[in-house]
Design an enzyme around this catalytic site. Structure first.
Site, PDB file in Angstrom:
ATOM      1  N   SER A 182      24.738  30.892  -9.760  1.00 15.12           N
ATOM      2  CA  SER A 182      24.561  29.647 -10.502  1.00 15.12           C
ATOM      3  C   SER A 182      24.972  29.877 -11.951  1.00 15.12           C
ATOM      4  O   SER A 182      26.105  30.272 -12.211  1.00 15.12           O
ATOM      5  CB  SER A 182      23.117  29.151 -10.378  1.00 15.12           C
ATOM      6  OG  SER A 182      22.972  27.883 -10.995  1.00 15.12           O
ATOM      7  N   THR A 183      24.058  29.691 -12.902  1.00 19.05           N
ATOM      8  CA  THR A 183      24.401  29.799 -14.319  1.00 19.05           C
ATOM      9  C   THR A 183      25.011  31.171 -14.638  1.00 19.05           C
ATOM     10  O   THR A 183      24.399  32.191 -14.376  1.00 19.05           O
ATOM     11  CB  THR A 183      23.145  29.590 -15.183  1.00 19.05           C
ATOM     12  OG1 THR A 183      22.476  28.418 -14.739  1.00 19.05           O
ATOM     13  CG2 THR A 183      23.521  29.476 -16.645  1.00 19.05           C
ATOM     14  N   ASP A 241      16.784  29.157  -6.111  1.00 18.44           N
ATOM     15  CA  ASP A 241      17.627  28.882  -4.946  1.00 18.44           C
ATOM     16  C   ASP A 241      18.225  30.186  -4.422  1.00 18.44           C
ATOM     17  O   ASP A 241      18.824  30.948  -5.180  1.00 18.44           O
ATOM     18  CB  ASP A 241      18.740  27.904  -5.316  1.00 18.44           C
ATOM     19  CG  ASP A 241      19.486  27.378  -4.103  1.00 18.44           C
ATOM     20  OD1 ASP A 241      18.884  27.297  -3.016  1.00 18.44           O
ATOM     21  OD2 ASP A 241      20.674  27.043  -4.241  1.00 18.44           O
ATOM     22  N   MET A 287      19.932  30.330 -12.676  1.00 18.57           N
ATOM     23  CA  MET A 287      18.623  29.803 -13.052  1.00 18.57           C
ATOM     24  C   MET A 287      17.912  29.264 -11.817  1.00 18.57           C
ATOM     25  O   MET A 287      18.537  28.673 -10.938  1.00 18.57           O
ATOM     26  CB  MET A 287      18.801  28.689 -14.084  1.00 18.57           C
ATOM     27  CG  MET A 287      17.511  28.138 -14.636  1.00 18.57           C
ATOM     28  SD  MET A 287      17.836  26.812 -15.816  1.00 18.57           S
ATOM     29  CE  MET A 287      18.764  27.713 -17.051  1.00 18.57           C
ATOM     30  N   HIS A 346      26.631  26.950  -7.797  1.00 16.88           N
ATOM     31  CA  HIS A 346      26.235  25.634  -8.297  1.00 16.88           C
ATOM     32  C   HIS A 346      27.266  25.160  -9.315  1.00 16.88           C
ATOM     33  O   HIS A 346      27.433  25.774 -10.366  1.00 16.88           O
ATOM     34  CB  HIS A 346      24.860  25.702  -8.964  1.00 16.88           C
ATOM     35  CG  HIS A 346      23.754  26.102  -8.043  1.00 16.88           C
ATOM     36  ND1 HIS A 346      22.578  26.662  -8.492  1.00 16.88           N
ATOM     37  CD2 HIS A 346      23.641  26.015  -6.698  1.00 16.88           C
ATOM     38  CE1 HIS A 346      21.788  26.898  -7.462  1.00 16.88           C
ATOM     39  NE2 HIS A 346      22.405  26.519  -6.360  1.00 16.88           N
TER      40      HIS A 346
END
Length: 360
Positions: free
Chosen positions: A173-174, A295, A292, A199
């Site tokens: 993600s991030t 998930d 972050m 993401h």
């Protein structure tokens, strides 16, 4: 001069809180009326002081800034300026902050913070002035989608199908856009097939895959429903759909689903990991990179329980040590490594009869 703009500063760094207070109070038309180290304290300060503008970080204890922003816009809409190292213009975090209702964005300097923040002083003050003039509306509906589990997409199976072909299953993600580049570049042209959930907004996944394809020995593409998973290929979940590992006859295939978001994400890492646990079992190798939230934590545990061997990026090399931390805490991770070491170690593990390393 008329009434000063009242500003509340929310940031977990005492240094940043102090610098922002100095920058704000140096202007004759604004005043920092309070600072808060986390959203829970910020909530009380906002109730007490009714500020005109809030400056808000993303990475904070107790509740991340995006979740706080979402709640704020539903309950007490207030102009917000995001001030974070994660909100460089065009990043997925910046886009999400704007979607949730942030008025302005300022990227914190990553080095020489004191001088860097002072260099941004005029920009910060101008963005606070602009935010104070903004009209923000109460969100009519929750800005964050319901938090389903992977059960909303597919059930958990207890017996994976027996095949011999190895697969690499990745979630990020991030910070993941750069982390994936570093992970994929060492992969040889005959690497096992790789499925990736990152993401990312829908409009960026195809161009992101094309960029990686131009930099890697393997072929990297946006996944398509029903296509066969081939060695030497990496398949990235499109921003509009969950990516699942499926089977058709003797072949692994990509499947796409527009089932509800899981952990507030579609695509969701938990969904991809569960599908790998269901279908590939011990023939899968899992990797969870910077990101972050949580998930992927439950899905990685399910992969391990099905026989997969799993790697997590370490805290020092993560942009945000959220998803790897949660996966480690859940018990789904076998090895924790710096980003640059994950691909070489994974390839070594695959080349040593399934790996002989001691599990953590």
């Amino acid at each position: 001069m008329g009434r000063k703009i009242k500003v509340v500063v929310v940031d977990d760094s005492a240094l940043i809180r102090g610098l922002l207070r100095e920058i704000i109070d140096a202007a004759p038309d604004m005043q920092c009326v309070a600072v808060a180290p986390d959203p829970l304290i910020a909530r009380e300060r906002i109730r007490e002081l009714d500020p005109d503008v809030i400056t808000l970080d993303v990475e904070m204890p107790k509740m991340d800034g995006l979740e706080f922003l979402s709640r704020l816009m539903r309950l007490k809409p207030t102009p917000v300026v995001m001030v974070s190292s994660l909100t460089e213009r065009g990043t997925e975090i910046a886009l999400r902050a704007l979607e949730l209702g942030a008025v302005e964005i300022v990227a914190k300097p990553k080095i020489d913070i004191v001088n860097g923040m002072n260099n941004y002083a005029d920009e910060i003050r101008e963005k606070i002035r602009a935010a104070a003039q903004a009209s923000v509306q109460r969100a009519a509906m929750p800005a964050v989608p319901p938090s389903h589990t992977a059960d909303a997409v597919l059930p958990k199976q207890s017996k994976p199908l027996l095949k011999s072909e190895k697969l690499i299953i990745v979630g990020a993600s991030t910070g993941g856009t750069e982390a994936l580049k570093e992970f994929l570049q060492p992969m040889p042209a005959d690497a096992p097939g790789i499925l990736i959930t990152q993401h990312m907004p829908e409009m960026f996944t195809r161009s992101f895959a094309a960029r990686l394809d131009s930099l890697c020995k393997i072929t990297v593409k946006e996944a398509e429903h029903g296509e066969r998973v081939l060695p030497g290929h990496a398949y990235i979940a499109p921003g509009h759909s969950h990516l699942l590992l499926g089977v058709s006859g003797a072949n692994y295939i990509c499947e796409l689903s527009q089932a509800p978001p899981v952990n507030r994400h579609r695509p969701s890492v938990d969904v991809l990991f569960r599908s790998a646990a269901n279908v590939a079992g011990r023939n899968a190798v899992g990797v969870i990179l910077t990101g972050m939230g949580k998930d992927g934590a439950q899905g990685m545990l399910e992969m391990k329980q099905a026989g997969a061997y799993n790697f997590a990026q370490d805290e020092h090399s993560c942009v945000v040590f959220g998803m790897p931390k949660e996966a480690i805490a859940a018990g789904g991770v076998d090895e924790i490594l710096p980003l640059r070491e994950i691909a070489p170690r994974l390839l070594h593990w695959l080349n040593t009869k399934g790996g002989r390393a001691t599990r953590i």
